[in-house]
Motif scaffolding. Structure first.
Motif, mmCIF file in Angstrom:
data_model
loop_
_atom_site.group_PDB
_atom_site.id
_atom_site.type_symbol
_atom_site.label_atom_id
_atom_site.label_comp_id
_atom_site.label_asym_id
_atom_site.label_seq_id
_atom_site.Cartn_x
_atom_site.Cartn_y
_atom_site.Cartn_z
ATOM 1 N N ARG A 134 1.044 -1.346 0.143
ATOM 2 C CA ARG A 134 0.180 -0.161 0.151
ATOM 3 C C ARG A 134 0.877 1.201 0.159
ATOM 4 O O ARG A 134 0.577 2.197 -0.816
ATOM 5 C CB ARG A 134 -0.919 0.225 1.024
ATOM 6 N N LYS A 135 1.879 1.239 0.984
ATOM 7 C CA LYS A 135 2.530 2.477 1.109
ATOM 8 C C LYS A 135 3.292 3.230 -0.009
ATOM 9 O O LYS A 135 3.035 4.283 -0.217
ATOM 10 C CB LYS A 135 3.582 2.223 2.335
ATOM 11 N N GLY B 256 2.106 15.245 2.633
ATOM 12 C CA GLY B 256 1.645 14.155 2.651
ATOM 13 C C GLY B 256 2.022 12.858 2.248
ATOM 14 O O GLY B 256 2.064 11.996 2.776
ATOM 15 N N ALA B 257 3.153 12.827 1.103
ATOM 16 C CA ALA B 257 3.546 11.791 0.802
ATOM 17 C C ALA B 257 4.482 11.167 1.669
ATOM 18 O O ALA B 257 4.869 10.122 1.919
ATOM 19 C CB ALA B 257 4.441 11.967 -0.617
ATOM 20 N N LEU B 258 5.218 12.166 2.428
ATOM 21 C CA LEU B 258 6.150 11.669 3.437
ATOM 22 C C LEU B 258 5.623 11.282 4.797
ATOM 23 O O LEU B 258 6.287 10.521 5.407
ATOM 24 C CB LEU B 258 7.127 13.041 3.784
ATOM 25 N N ALA C 253 1.879 8.372 -5.633
ATOM 26 C CA ALA C 253 0.851 9.454 -5.983
ATOM 27 C C ALA C 253 0.791 10.740 -5.484
ATOM 28 O O ALA C 253 0.413 11.456 -6.336
ATOM 29 C CB ALA C 253 -0.583 8.536 -5.495
ATOM 30 N N SER C 254 1.142 10.929 -4.298
ATOM 31 C CA SER C 254 1.274 12.069 -3.762
ATOM 32 C C SER C 254 2.095 13.002 -4.362
ATOM 33 O O SER C 254 1.983 14.369 -4.775
ATOM 34 C CB SER C 254 1.723 12.266 -2.207
ATOM 35 N N LEU C 255 3.569 12.420 -4.756
ATOM 36 C CA LEU C 255 4.460 13.286 -5.466
ATOM 37 C C LEU C 255 3.777 13.490 -7.090
ATOM 38 O O LEU C 255 4.118 14.705 -7.133
ATOM 39 C CB LEU C 255 5.612 12.636 -5.675
#
Length: 422
Positions: free
Chosen positions: A303-304, A411-413, A310-312
């Protein structure tokens, strides 16, 4: 009876039975229906109505109405979700709230469509938010109630792309009914109610007879929202990631109409068609990327990495809005950001359900707490956007989208520290 409840998801340690593709399709259409009723005003019609009533203060007026509405939703979703958890009706825990909420929402949208002042627009919109969140909180709880772990990625993909499918569907409806009368609010609501009713009529809800009764205790309900992040760190990091990414998405969704009007040059009469084109592009990208990513996530068990990438990608799409002001550049930004959002929404909800505390008894409440990370940015974005827009004398959409892109990267981090899933 106890074994039936376990097989359908009321036992925390036993996996529910797999559901059919027909079930998934009906669930998708129900979520699309709810979002059709609420996202069409958020992305198109509410901005048009506010601009007509207060042309000189449209941005601040829209920000206030949407901001307060999002705060109301932030409280209503987990509170009404907990009431769904407490429900022990012969129709189940979820269906009375799913259908009842949409019935009230249609009535509120009818009032919104006929409102002739900003105050009435605000009041009817806030009632719409309460009703929609009653329906949505109960429907989202169906996933931990009924869906086994090996299917959560695929259903999460369907659920995740539903809001954007609804935005596209809403733009198509507005393209047909126009933006001059009550129908631009009522038609999306009635269609949403019909889709929800189809799901509820066919939903084999787990029986609640074997569940221990939970008395209605208002103070105890309020205390249940005192969530300690140290006890559930994975859930807390997932919450933070969704909050940050959703802030960027809220900026894009809330201000796309005004960006097209103020920067690209469309009028409030002609802006409906370019929003429809953008929504068509967005919907296509999200459908393709969501289905592919949800399937890959279930197959690989990961999942991660999907959420992180996706956030990037979504942040890169926001950044494109800083380097151009043409409609073509706007569409390019929509395409890139939609690919990122499709991947994110496909997997993020499955990740959350995998780490959800007390999944058997408090699914709606805890999913409601998580949903605060969805709705709080809808309040924060319009509240903070004028600060960025005011940089350099006003109308600084570059600063606004730059800030949103940076926050999406954060949010990605935020998914990196999660340990309970791969």
């Amino acid at each position: 009876m106890a074994s039936m409840n376990a097989s359908l998801g009321y036992n925390q340690t036993t996996q529910p039975a797999q559901v059919s593709s027909g079930f998934m399709l009906r669930y998708l259409m129900a979520v699309v229906g709810i979002y059709l009723a609420v996202m069409t005003p958020v992305t198109i019609t509410l901005a048009i109505r506010v601009a007509a009533l207060a042309p000189d203060s449209k941005a601040s007026s829209l920000g206030f109405i949407l901001g307060v509405g999002a705060l109301i939703a932030m409280v209503a979703n987990p509170l009404l979700g907990q009431l769904s958890d407490l429900t022990r009706s012969r129709f189940g825990r979820r269906k009375p709230w799913v259908v009842g909420g949409m019935l009230v929402a249609v009535g509120a949208l009818l009032g919104l469509g006929s409102a002739g002042s900003l105050m009435l627009v605000a009041l009817y919109w806030w009632l719409t938010q309460i009703a929609i969140n009653a329906s949505l909180a109960a429907l989202v709880a169906v996933i931990p109630d009924r869906i086994p772990k090996q299917q959560r990625g695929r259903l999460s993909a369907l659920s995740g792309m539903s809001s954007n499918l609804a935005i596209f569907a809403g733009a198509a409806v507005i393209n047909v009914v126009g933006t001059d009368d009550i129908w631009m609010f009522v038609v999306p609501g009635v269609l949403g109610l019909a889709l929800v009713a189809v799901f509820a009529a066919r939903y084999p809800e787990p029986e609640v007879a074997e569940l221990p009764p939970k008395p209605f205790r208002p103070m105890a309900m309020l205390r249940n929202f005192l969530f300690d992040p140290r006890q559930h760190p994975d859930f807390s990091w997932a919450w933070l990631s969704r909050f940050l990414v959703q802030y960027g998405a809220s900026v894009m969704m809330t201000y796309q109409v005004y960006y097209l009007m103020d920067v690209v040059g469309f009028s409030h009469v002609t802006v409906g068609k370019p929003v429809f084109v953008a929504s068509l592009l967005m919907g296509g990208a999200i459908v393709v990327m969501s289905l592919l990513s949800g399937w890959l996530s279930d197959v690989t068990g990961r999942r991660k990495v999907f959420v992180f990438v996706a956030s990037l990608v979504y942040a890169a799409g926001l950044a494109l809005l800083m380097v151009g002001s043409s409609f073509a550049m706007f569409l390019a930004a929509i395409l890139v950001s939609s690919c990122g959002l499709g991947i994110y929404l496909a997997v993020d909800q499955a990740l959350v359900v995998d780490v959800l505390p007390s999944r058997a008894e408090d699914a709606a409440k805890n999913m409601g707490i998580f949903n605060i990370s969805n709705v709080a940015p809808q309040s924060l974005a319009p509240a903070t956007a004028p600060l960025f827009l005011a940089i350099g004398g006003g109308g600084n959409y570059g600063a606004l989208f730059c800030a949103a892109a940076v926050i999406a990267v954060l949010g990605a981090l935020a998914v990196i520290p999660i340990k309970g899933v791969r």
